[in-house]
Design an enzyme around this catalytic site. Sequence first.
Site, PDB file in Angstrom:
ATOM      1  N   LYS A   1      -9.538  -1.274   6.854  1.00 28.95           N
ATOM      2  CA  LYS A   1      -8.808  -2.461   7.313  1.00 28.95           C
ATOM      3  C   LYS A   1      -8.032  -2.150   8.588  1.00 28.95           C
ATOM      4  CE  LYS A   1      -8.131  -4.166   2.605  1.00 28.95           C
ATOM      5  NZ  LYS A   1      -9.015  -5.303   2.440  1.00 28.95           N
TER       6      LYS A   1
ATOM      7  N   CYS B   1      -9.664 -11.953  -4.461  1.00 28.81           N
ATOM      8  CA  CYS B   1      -9.196 -10.899  -5.378  1.00 28.81           C
ATOM      9  C   CYS B   1      -7.741 -11.123  -5.769  1.00 28.81           C
ATOM     10  CB  CYS B   1      -9.382  -9.503  -4.790  1.00 28.81           C
ATOM     11  SG  CYS B   1     -11.102  -9.061  -4.580  1.00 28.81           S
TER      12      CYS B   1
ATOM     13  N   ASP C   1       1.869  -1.149  -1.731  1.00 26.95           N
ATOM     14  CA  ASP C   1       0.488  -1.413  -1.343  1.00 26.95           C
ATOM     15  C   ASP C   1       0.492  -1.864   0.119  1.00 26.95           C
ATOM     16  OD1 ASP C   1      -2.039  -2.331  -0.864  1.00 26.95           O
ATOM     17  OD2 ASP C   1      -2.146  -3.672  -2.601  1.00 26.95           O
TER      18      ASP C   1
ATOM     19  N   HIS D   1      -2.886  -8.119  -5.169  1.00 25.39           N
ATOM     20  CA  HIS D   1      -4.357  -8.054  -5.166  1.00 25.39           C
ATOM     21  C   HIS D   1      -4.801  -7.468  -6.509  1.00 25.39           C
ATOM     22  CE1 HIS D   1      -8.258  -6.245  -3.977  1.00 25.39           C
ATOM     23  NE2 HIS D   1      -8.256  -7.065  -2.936  1.00 25.39           N
TER      24      HIS D   1
ATOM     25  N   GLN E   1      -2.829  -4.246   3.564  1.00 23.42           N
ATOM     26  CA  GLN E   1      -2.806  -5.230   4.659  1.00 23.42           C
ATOM     27  C   GLN E   1      -1.855  -4.809   5.776  1.00 23.42           C
ATOM     28  OE1 GLN E   1      -4.778  -7.754   5.140  1.00 23.42           O
ATOM     29  NE2 GLN E   1      -5.822  -7.434   3.192  1.00 23.42           N
TER      30      GLN E   1
HETATM   31  C1  LIG Z   1      -3.287  -6.146  -0.553  1.00 23.65           C
HETATM   32  C2  LIG Z   1      -4.531  -5.381  -0.894  1.00 23.65           C
HETATM   33  N1  LIG Z   1      -4.458  -4.356  -1.746  1.00 23.65           N
HETATM   34  C3  LIG Z   1      -5.528  -3.617  -2.067  1.00 23.65           C
HETATM   35  C4  LIG Z   1      -6.769  -3.895  -1.545  1.00 23.65           C
HETATM   36  C5  LIG Z   1      -7.942  -3.053  -1.938  1.00 23.65           C
HETATM   37  O1  LIG Z   1      -8.451  -2.372  -0.836  1.00 23.65           O
HETATM   38  P1  LIG Z   1      -9.829  -1.577  -0.940  1.00 23.65           P
HETATM   39  O2  LIG Z   1     -10.850  -2.559  -1.432  1.00 23.65           O
HETATM   40  O3  LIG Z   1     -10.088  -1.142   0.445  1.00 23.65           O
HETATM   41  O4  LIG Z   1      -9.622  -0.447  -1.878  1.00 23.65           O
HETATM   42  C6  LIG Z   1      -6.901  -4.970  -0.656  1.00 23.65           C
HETATM   43  C7  LIG Z   1      -8.220  -5.330  -0.100  1.00 23.65           C
HETATM   44  O5  LIG Z   1      -8.477  -6.452   0.262  1.00 23.65           O
HETATM   45  C8  LIG Z   1      -5.757  -5.725  -0.323  1.00 23.65           C
HETATM   46  O6  LIG Z   1      -5.823  -6.757   0.528  1.00 23.65           O
END
Ligand SMILES: Cc1ncc(COP(=O)(O)O)c(C=O)c1O
Length: 411
Positions: free
Chosen positions: A219, A363, A193, A121, A196
């Site tokens: 999430k 993203c 990370d 992401h 998800q």
């Molecule tokens: C795999 C992954 N990493 C990081 C993020 C970033 O999360 P946040 O926008 O809640 O900081 C997301 C959000 O969609 C994501 O799907």
Amino acid sequence: VSGAFDMERVRADFPVLRREVADRPVVYFDNAATSLKPQPVIDAVVHYMSRVSANIHRGRHLLSEEASEAFDAVREKVARFFNAQKTEVIFVRGATEAINLVAHGLSLKPGDNVVGTILEHHSNILPWSSRCQLRAARLDEHGLPDLAHAAELIDESTRLITVTASSNVTGVIVPVERWAALARERGVPLLVDAAQAAAHHKLDVRALDCDFLVCSGHKMLAPTGVGVLVGKQEQLERLSPLNTGGGTVSLVRDDFTYVQRDLPWRLEAGTPDIAGVLGLAAAIDYLERIGFDAIERQNRALTSALDAQLGTLEGLTFLRPAAGVARTSMLSFVEDTHTLAPDYFSRILSDSFGIMVRGGHQCAHPLHHRLGVPGSLRVSLQFYNTEEEIVHLRDALEQTLRMFVSRAPRA
Ligand SMILES: Cc1ncc(COP(=O)(O)O)c(C=O)c1O
């Protein structure tokens, strides 16, 4: 789909599901962007705001003590949830802030590099690429990030390895333990990370043996504005704070030099999202009450139903790992003729059929580029979704494709 829990009762906990869009109960298939919030989470936030409202660790009056005690208990709960120590839990705004905190904290310089993957992401790309070189491991033939390629990319200037526990586009579940073994072997810290993964699977930072793990509360049924960085004590101690200010110091001298407090306080400047943190506790309680075994079982069954229903439609290409490779409950796809841009397509599904799906680059520009598509539609499920909703999606897609997309060969 048969679950180990009473679906009607579970769905009754999520007030948004009672909303109507396009003259029918809303179908919420955008869980990877953010989950719905169950009533106990909403109640926890409302309780704090209407009955307590005080700041934490700022005074000794009754309301402040109540807020502080409740807040501190959440840190213990989160530590237990991820099998960490309570000093290893840092409250942040979300996964993005957690990654930035680590990137800043490592004081990365232009000559350094971080080894990541093409699957990431933007939030697990930009904090690194804006500070140093980011080297991305490619995907292997199964749709997994290629560990052998990552190993080749590591050199003496590699400061960190990072990988997503599961993709927000393809859903592929990465065997993080193998990445941790590589990181150990090469003496480089690993950041996982789990934005998800955390809403779908039980994660144990000791078993994973990762140095940092990040996630976003929103999430995983909690409110927006709260997330967690879990890190090994010795790794967190190496980080220089991203923010400084109230709450991070035990002393500020007359010449304005200061003494930092210990973990976790020195990494949490200013008043935190107290309501959000209390909501996160209610979300964890809720997830644990349902149980990750039941959540995984339900989501596996829903994913099979989704694959089966959408698989009968012509003119779609699916962005998913090879058959047999584990993935979380989502399915991204492209309409082959590109007649309907993904965001326009998702708007039709929303306004004409009451179905909320994500459309766009999600993203993840580099991944879409690598897959040769400008964007995609993503259907992401959570345990409160049903097979009936998936059938409704299939019918909606069929009608939309029939109405807008000509299958006649182009002249
Ligand atoms: C795999 C992954 N990493 C990081 C993020 C970033 O999360 P946040 O926008 O809640 O900081 C997301 C959000 O969609 C994501 O799907």
